[in-house]
Write a protein that holds these residues in place. Structure first.
Motif, PDB file in Angstrom:
ATOM      1  N   GLY A   1      -3.839  11.502   1.538  1.00 28.72           N
ATOM      2  CA  GLY A   1      -3.243  12.082   0.403  1.00 28.72           C
ATOM      3  C   GLY A   1      -1.933  11.557  -0.242  1.00 28.72           C
ATOM      4  N   ALA A   2      -0.982  12.423  -0.258  1.00 32.46           N
ATOM      5  CA  ALA A   2       0.267  12.013  -0.621  1.00 32.46           C
ATOM      6  C   ALA A   2       1.254  11.554   0.610  1.00 32.46           C
ATOM      7  CB  ALA A   2       1.037  13.091  -1.670  1.00 32.46           C
ATOM      8  N   ALA A   3       0.898  11.783   1.560  1.00 36.82           N
ATOM      9  CA  ALA A   3       1.698  11.500   2.825  1.00 36.82           C
ATOM     10  C   ALA A   3       1.844   9.956   2.808  1.00 36.82           C
ATOM     11  CB  ALA A   3       0.947  11.892   4.156  1.00 36.82           C
ATOM     12  N   ARG A   4       3.074   9.444   3.436  1.00 35.90           N
ATOM     13  CA  ARG A   4       3.331   8.253   3.243  1.00 35.90           C
ATOM     14  C   ARG A   4       4.056   7.662   4.601  1.00 35.90           C
ATOM     15  NH1 ARG A   4       7.207   6.800  -0.865  1.00 35.90           N
ATOM     16  NH2 ARG A   4       7.022   4.741   0.119  1.00 35.90           N
ATOM     17  N   PRO A   5       3.425   7.771   5.826  1.00 40.21           N
ATOM     18  CA  PRO A   5       4.177   7.447   7.123  1.00 40.21           C
ATOM     19  C   PRO A   5       4.168   6.146   7.067  1.00 40.21           C
ATOM     20  CG  PRO A   5       1.530   7.853   7.374  1.00 40.21           C
ATOM     21  CD  PRO A   5       1.806   8.368   6.012  1.00 40.21           C
ATOM     22  N   ALA A   6       4.913   5.286   8.045  1.00 38.21           N
ATOM     23  CA  ALA A   6       4.898   3.916   8.260  1.00 38.21           C
ATOM     24  C   ALA A   6       3.542   3.691   8.642  1.00 38.21           C
ATOM     25  CB  ALA A   6       6.204   3.561   9.348  1.00 38.21           C
ATOM     26  N   PHE A   7       2.996   2.431   8.407  1.00 33.98           N
ATOM     27  CA  PHE A   7       1.671   2.154   8.649  1.00 33.98           C
ATOM     28  C   PHE A   7       1.503   0.776   9.220  1.00 33.98           C
ATOM     29  CE2 PHE A   7      -2.535   0.476   7.112  1.00 33.98           C
ATOM     30  CZ  PHE A   7      -3.376   1.707   7.952  1.00 33.98           C
ATOM     31  N   MET A   8       0.748   0.416  10.051  1.00 33.87           N
ATOM     32  CA  MET A   8       0.440  -0.843  10.539  1.00 33.87           C
ATOM     33  C   MET A   8      -1.213  -1.096  10.595  1.00 33.87           C
ATOM     34  SD  MET A   8       1.240  -3.760  12.021  1.00 33.87           S
ATOM     35  CE  MET A   8       0.539  -5.107  12.833  1.00 33.87           C
ATOM     36  N   LEU A   9      -1.997  -1.881  10.201  1.00 30.79           N
ATOM     37  CA  LEU A   9      -3.449  -2.259  10.321  1.00 30.79           C
ATOM     38  C   LEU A   9      -3.357  -3.783  10.904  1.00 30.79           C
ATOM     39  CD1 LEU A   9      -5.977  -1.382   8.076  1.00 30.79           C
ATOM     40  CD2 LEU A   9      -6.000  -3.881   8.720  1.00 30.79           C
ATOM     41  N   GLN A  10      -4.175  -3.835  11.847  1.00 28.55           N
ATOM     42  CA  GLN A  10      -4.309  -5.052  12.628  1.00 28.55           C
ATOM     43  C   GLN A  10      -5.633  -5.317  12.709  1.00 28.55           C
ATOM     44  OE1 GLN A  10      -2.108  -4.715  16.214  1.00 28.55           O
ATOM     45  NE2 GLN A  10      -3.162  -3.074  16.832  1.00 28.55           N
ATOM     46  N   ILE A  11      -6.232  -6.572  12.866  1.00 24.41           N
ATOM     47  CA  ILE A  11      -7.411  -7.065  12.935  1.00 24.41           C
ATOM     48  C   ILE A  11      -7.464  -7.629  14.569  1.00 24.41           C
ATOM     49  CG2 ILE A  11      -9.501  -8.397  12.316  1.00 24.41           C
ATOM     50  CD1 ILE A  11      -8.302  -6.386  10.232  1.00 24.41           C
TER      51      ILE A  11
ATOM     52  N   GLY B   1       0.870  -1.181   0.060  1.00 22.10           N
ATOM     53  CA  GLY B   1      -0.037  -0.045  -0.004  1.00 22.10           C
ATOM     54  C   GLY B   1       0.912   1.170   0.084  1.00 22.10           C
ATOM     55  N   PRO B   2       0.200   2.385  -0.088  1.00 14.54           N
ATOM     56  CA  PRO B   2       0.870   3.803  -0.067  1.00 14.54           C
ATOM     57  C   PRO B   2       1.542   4.019   1.139  1.00 14.54           C
ATOM     58  CG  PRO B   2      -1.465   4.208  -0.168  1.00 14.54           C
ATOM     59  CD  PRO B   2      -1.142   2.555  -0.158  1.00 14.54           C
ATOM     60  N   TYR B   3       2.446   3.620   1.696  1.00 14.11           N
ATOM     61  CA  TYR B   3       3.178   3.718   2.963  1.00 14.11           C
ATOM     62  C   TYR B   3       4.308   3.732   2.980  1.00 14.11           C
ATOM     63  CZ  TYR B   3       2.710  -1.151   4.269  1.00 14.11           C
ATOM     64  OH  TYR B   3       3.200  -2.454   4.310  1.00 14.11           O
ATOM     65  N   SER B   4       5.163   4.009   3.946  1.00 16.87           N
ATOM     66  CA  SER B   4       6.773   3.793   3.962  1.00 16.87           C
ATOM     67  C   SER B   4       6.934   2.637   4.749  1.00 16.87           C
ATOM     68  CB  SER B   4       7.369   5.059   4.432  1.00 16.87           C
ATOM     69  OG  SER B   4       7.015   6.315   3.413  1.00 16.87           O
ATOM     70  N   ASP B   5       8.375   2.009   4.532  1.00 17.51           N
ATOM     71  CA  ASP B   5       8.909   0.805   5.246  1.00 17.51           C
ATOM     72  C   ASP B   5       9.179   1.460   6.640  1.00 17.51           C
ATOM     73  OD1 ASP B   5       8.697  -1.581   3.414  1.00 17.51           O
ATOM     74  OD2 ASP B   5      10.164  -0.167   2.201  1.00 17.51           O
ATOM     75  N   ALA B   6       9.802   2.519   6.615  1.00 17.53           N
ATOM     76  CA  ALA B   6      10.276   3.329   7.844  1.00 17.53           C
ATOM     77  C   ALA B   6      10.406   4.566   7.696  1.00 17.53           C
ATOM     78  CB  ALA B   6      11.621   2.558   8.278  1.00 17.53           C
TER      79      ALA B   6
ATOM     80  N   THR C   1       0.466  18.842  10.867  1.00 15.15           N
ATOM     81  CA  THR C   1      -0.371  18.398   9.624  1.00 15.15           C
ATOM     82  C   THR C   1      -0.278  16.990   9.455  1.00 15.15           C
ATOM     83  OG1 THR C   1       1.378  18.878   7.812  1.00 15.15           O
ATOM     84  CG2 THR C   1       0.159  20.686   8.673  1.00 15.15           C
ATOM     85  N   VAL C   2      -0.863  16.451   8.466  1.00 13.80           N
ATOM     86  CA  VAL C   2      -0.614  15.018   7.823  1.00 13.80           C
ATOM     87  C   VAL C   2       0.396  14.762   7.567  1.00 13.80           C
ATOM     88  CG1 VAL C   2      -1.516  15.510   5.670  1.00 13.80           C
ATOM     89  CG2 VAL C   2      -1.989  13.317   6.586  1.00 13.80           C
ATOM     90  N   GLY C   3       1.210  15.659   7.018  1.00  8.91           N
ATOM     91  CA  GLY C   3       2.647  15.684   6.617  1.00  8.91           C
ATOM     92  C   GLY C   3       3.631  15.266   7.854  1.00  8.91           C
ATOM     93  N   ASP C   4       3.170  15.521   8.902  1.00  7.39           N
ATOM     94  CA  ASP C   4       4.151  15.245  10.224  1.00  7.39           C
ATOM     95  C   ASP C   4       3.947  13.976  10.741  1.00  7.39           C
ATOM     96  OD1 ASP C   4       5.361  17.994  10.225  1.00  7.39           O
ATOM     97  OD2 ASP C   4       3.384  18.769  11.077  1.00  7.39           O
ATOM     98  N   LEU C   5       3.005  13.119  10.122  1.00  5.04           N
ATOM     99  CA  LEU C   5       2.834  11.644  10.696  1.00  5.04           C
ATOM    100  C   LEU C   5       3.896  11.029  10.356  1.00  5.04           C
ATOM    101  CD1 LEU C   5      -0.889  10.915   9.337  1.00  5.04           C
ATOM    102  CD2 LEU C   5      -0.034  11.256  11.887  1.00  5.04           C
ATOM    103  N   VAL C   6       4.458  10.232  11.396  1.00  6.65           N
ATOM    104  CA  VAL C   6       5.462   9.280  11.223  1.00  6.65           C
ATOM    105  C   VAL C   6       5.018   7.899  11.180  1.00  6.65           C
ATOM    106  CG1 VAL C   6       7.598   8.476  12.438  1.00  6.65           C
ATOM    107  CG2 VAL C   6       6.905  10.700  12.513  1.00  6.65           C
ATOM    108  N   LYS C   7       4.087   7.509  12.062  1.00  5.18           N
ATOM    109  CA  LYS C   7       3.378   6.217  12.340  1.00  5.18           C
ATOM    110  C   LYS C   7       1.934   6.291  12.537  1.00  5.18           C
ATOM    111  CE  LYS C   7       3.822   1.577  12.920  1.00  5.18           C
ATOM    112  NZ  LYS C   7       4.150   1.033  13.877  1.00  5.18           N
ATOM    113  N   VAL C   8       1.331   5.295  11.698  1.00  3.40           N
ATOM    114  CA  VAL C   8       0.034   5.266  11.941  1.00  3.40           C
ATOM    115  C   VAL C   8      -0.351   3.712  12.400  1.00  3.40           C
ATOM    116  CG1 VAL C   8      -2.374   5.143  11.015  1.00  3.40           C
ATOM    117  CG2 VAL C   8      -0.562   7.061  10.492  1.00  3.40           C
ATOM    118  N   THR C   9      -1.096   3.465  13.429  1.00  2.00           N
ATOM    119  CA  THR C   9      -1.461   2.119  13.634  1.00  2.00           C
ATOM    120  C   THR C   9      -2.908   2.034  13.661  1.00  2.00           C
ATOM    121  OG1 THR C   9       0.589   1.750  14.900  1.00  2.00           O
ATOM    122  CG2 THR C   9      -1.374   0.048  15.460  1.00  2.00           C
ATOM    123  N   THR C  10      -3.583   1.196  12.809  1.00  2.00           N
ATOM    124  CA  THR C  10      -5.022   1.150  13.024  1.00  2.00           C
ATOM    125  C   THR C  10      -5.668  -0.361  13.465  1.00  2.00           C
ATOM    126  OG1 THR C  10      -5.258   2.731  11.297  1.00  2.00           O
ATOM    127  CG2 THR C  10      -6.951   1.321  11.725  1.00  2.00           C
TER     128      THR C  10
END
Length: 128
Positions: A98-108, A15-20, A69-78
C-alpha cells in the motif's frame, strides 16, 4: 510508523520505496530468513504471481505474530530467479505494501534453495 525517511531523490525514479530509513532508539527489531512463496504444508505454486502472493502472506503472518504491521517494515530484500517475473512480483508487492515505503532491494539470482522456488522475501522491521 516511528521511522524517519531519508529521501535523497534516487528511489522515486525507480519505485515506491525509500532511499533510507532511520529507526528511533529503543525499538524492537524483527529480522526474517528468506521467506518463499510456500504454504505451511510445503506446497509451492508453479507461477510467480501465486508464489509472490503466498510469500507476502507469509511475511504478513510473521509481522502479525510479532505485533507489527506493514508500517513497521524498515527494509525489504527480494530475490527473483527470473528478471521477467519482476512486473508480476511488483504488482503483488504493491497490493500488500500500500502506502508503506520501506527501503527496498530487488535482486535477480541464478537460483534459490530449491529449483521450484521463484521468489524469496527477507524483511527487517522495527517498532518502538
Amino acid at each position: 510508523m516511528s521511522h524517519k525517511i531519508h529521501d535523497i531523490g534516487v528511489a522515486r525514479h525507480i519505485g515506491p520505496y525509500s532511499d533510507a530509513i532511520e529507526v528511533e532508539p529503543g525499538a524492537r527489531w524483527l529480522f526474517t530468513a528468506g521467506t518463499p512463496g510456500m504454504s505451511a504444508n510445503g506446497e509451492v505454486p508453479p507461477d510467480i504471481e501465486s508464489q509472490s502472493r503466498l510469500a507476502w502472506q507469509n511475511v504478513m503472518k510473521i509481522l502479525e505474530s510479532a505485533g507489527m504491521t506493514v508500517g513497521d517494515l524498515v527494509k525489504v530484500t527480494t530475490s527473483l530467479t527470473k528478471a521477467g517475473d519482476r512486473p508480476a512480483y511488483v504488482k503483488v508487492r504493491s497490493e500488500f505494501l500500500g502506502a508503506a515505503r520501506p527501503a527496498f532491494m530487488l535482486q535477480i539470482v541464478d537460483e534459490l534453495i530449491r529449483p521450484d522456488i521463484l521468489v524469496e522475501i527477507e524483511i527487517i522491521a522495527a517498532r518502538t
